[in-house]
Design a protein around this motif. Sequence first.
Motif, PDB file in Angstrom:
ATOM      1  N   PRO A  79      43.901  19.647  53.152  1.00  8.81           N
ATOM      2  CA  PRO A  79      43.229  18.805  54.444  1.00  8.81           C
ATOM      3  C   PRO A  79      44.028  18.923  55.440  1.00  8.81           C
ATOM      4  O   PRO A  79      45.104  19.797  55.243  1.00  8.81           O
ATOM      5  N   ASP A  80      43.787  18.333  57.225  1.00  5.93           N
ATOM      6  CA  ASP A  80      44.977  18.481  58.138  1.00  5.93           C
ATOM      7  C   ASP A  80      45.808  18.328  58.030  1.00  5.93           C
ATOM      8  O   ASP A  80      47.147  18.505  58.707  1.00  5.93           O
ATOM      9  N   THR A  82      48.029  16.727  55.479  1.00  7.56           N
ATOM     10  CA  THR A  82      49.138  16.687  54.280  1.00  7.56           C
ATOM     11  C   THR A  82      50.588  16.788  54.895  1.00  7.56           C
ATOM     12  O   THR A  82      50.626  17.677  56.046  1.00  7.56           O
ATOM     13  N   VAL A 100      40.566  20.826  57.000  1.00  7.00           N
ATOM     14  CA  VAL A 100      39.071  20.095  57.295  1.00  7.00           C
ATOM     15  C   VAL A 100      39.987  18.560  57.377  1.00  7.00           C
ATOM     16  O   VAL A 100      41.056  18.211  56.827  1.00  7.00           O
ATOM     17  N   VAL A 102      40.383  14.611  57.634  1.00  5.60           N
ATOM     18  CA  VAL A 102      39.825  13.842  56.628  1.00  5.60           C
ATOM     19  C   VAL A 102      39.364  12.337  57.319  1.00  5.60           C
ATOM     20  O   VAL A 102      38.900  12.245  58.169  1.00  5.60           O
ATOM     21  N   CYS A 108      41.916  10.643  52.726  1.00  2.75           N
ATOM     22  CA  CYS A 108      42.018  12.225  51.828  1.00  2.75           C
ATOM     23  C   CYS A 108      40.414  12.880  52.714  1.00  2.75           C
ATOM     24  O   CYS A 108      39.679  12.159  53.531  1.00  2.75           O
ATOM     25  N   MET A 109      40.714  14.234  52.111  1.00  3.90           N
ATOM     26  CA  MET A 109      39.647  15.494  52.457  1.00  3.90           C
ATOM     27  C   MET A 109      38.280  14.170  53.005  1.00  3.90           C
ATOM     28  O   MET A 109      37.724  13.928  51.771  1.00  3.90           O
ATOM     29  N   ASP A 110      37.084  14.223  54.176  1.00  4.97           N
ATOM     30  CA  ASP A 110      36.447  14.084  54.079  1.00  4.97           C
ATOM     31  C   ASP A 110      34.850  15.526  53.249  1.00  4.97           C
ATOM     32  O   ASP A 110      35.316  16.124  53.655  1.00  4.97           O
ATOM     33  N   MET A 114      34.549  18.691  54.961  1.00  7.64           N
ATOM     34  CA  MET A 114      34.598  19.447  54.071  1.00  7.64           C
ATOM     35  C   MET A 114      33.224  20.747  53.299  1.00  7.64           C
ATOM     36  O   MET A 114      33.754  22.804  53.272  1.00  7.64           O
ATOM     37  N   PHE A 127      42.748  19.777  47.059  1.00  5.25           N
ATOM     38  CA  PHE A 127      42.234  17.989  47.029  1.00  5.25           C
ATOM     39  C   PHE A 127      43.667  17.338  47.199  1.00  5.25           C
ATOM     40  O   PHE A 127      44.092  16.807  45.762  1.00  5.25           O
ATOM     41  N   SER A 135      39.441   9.552  47.632  1.00  5.87           N
ATOM     42  CA  SER A 135      38.528   9.578  48.694  1.00  5.87           C
ATOM     43  C   SER A 135      37.103   8.639  48.388  1.00  5.87           C
ATOM     44  O   SER A 135      37.336   8.700  47.177  1.00  5.87           O
ATOM     45  N   THR A 328      42.927  13.276  62.053  1.00  9.42           N
ATOM     46  CA  THR A 328      44.234  13.615  61.958  1.00  9.42           C
ATOM     47  C   THR A 328      44.977  13.226  62.889  1.00  9.42           C
ATOM     48  O   THR A 328      45.826  13.013  62.601  1.00  9.42           O
TER      49      THR A 328
END
Length: 364
Positions: A79-80, A82, A100, A102, A108-110, A114, A127, A135, A328
């Motif tokens: 993730p971008d 974090t 990626v 969020v 959290c990662m989309d 992703m 993740f 997520s 992000t």
Amino acid sequence: MDFINFMQPCYDDKEKEAVTKYINSGGWLTEFKETRNFEASIAEYTSSKYCSVMTNGTVTLIAALMAMDIKPGDEVIVPDFTMSATSHAAAILGAKPIFVDVERSTLCMDFAKMQTAVSEKTKAVIFVDLNGRYSSEFEKIITFCKANGLWLIEDAAQALGSSYKGKSLGTFGDIGSFSFSMPKIITTGQGGAVITDSEELYDRMLKIRDFGREKAGADHYLAIGANFKYTDLQAVVGIEQMKKMPARIMHKKDICKKYDSLLAKIDGIEIFNNNYEDTAPCFYEVLCDKRDELIDFLKSKNIGARKFYPPLHSEPAYGYTDKHFPVTEEISAKGLWLPSSVLLTDEQIEYICGCVEEFCSENY
Ligand SMILES: *Cc1c(COP(=O)(O)O)cnc(C)c1O
């Protein structure tokens, strides 16, 4: 009011007695039986088969990626938004972190984004259970990784004590990683752990953490490894901290609920919608478009708040300034963490929220 720290470690006579007892026993300080006991308590707590405790929660990610044989040129999706260790762990092995964006609601990662980031070079996904959350499409991510032969690491550094459908976070990938650095729910100063149900991955990580040795003390090297070993001196503290987890989780949730109730109606402040059944947040987060002024104002009131992480892709270490990750970028500019230590008192939370309200009534 004395200065209220953003974070503070929490320990008492139990840790003091454990350290004294250990020193009096003539232990050799380095990892041995107490480290094994600490590992056993984490494995039991998370219901995982294997646990290995290492120096910190960055090297646990590196060891996990090494166990998966991640090599230069491989791509690892992260993730971008974090803590930097997530992407650095891949980059330090020569792999390319693919950032990626969020989800706005969970940070959290989309999942949709992703999927578009996957290429022929993708070997793994990290993740991040950001602030103890999963997520909205968590299961789809897990299924997708399995179906496409991608390793899945769950960076659960902020998620010890949080769960999804009654199962501990950190157990949903091939390997889960925790951290025991100072701001985490339990701390041993520094420290990290990996959990897995795979004997093969576990065996590889045992070698990686000990110079690639066949077994402890043997000068026979089956793999390239490093020294990621822990110390029994820290483990005795960790064991006492683990015993406090149930009370600590309740306390963390109570702190956040108290913040929620006092901040929900303030103009200028946006709060997150946590599911406290599952999530024991590490930090209390808010969004405010005058974030930097708010942090300065709080500092003048003896309150330590902290800015959100920057969008990692555009940091000089990565330099993808041509790419854009709108969620992000938005939340990184607006987000801050209010004091979140388990030592916070109700009175301090009321004082902090009163100061936030004062700032907002003047600015909104
Ligand atoms: C704290 C943290 C780490 C790194 O752990 P250290 O023990 O500080 O090395 C990794 N990932 C996330 C999401 C973290 O919050």
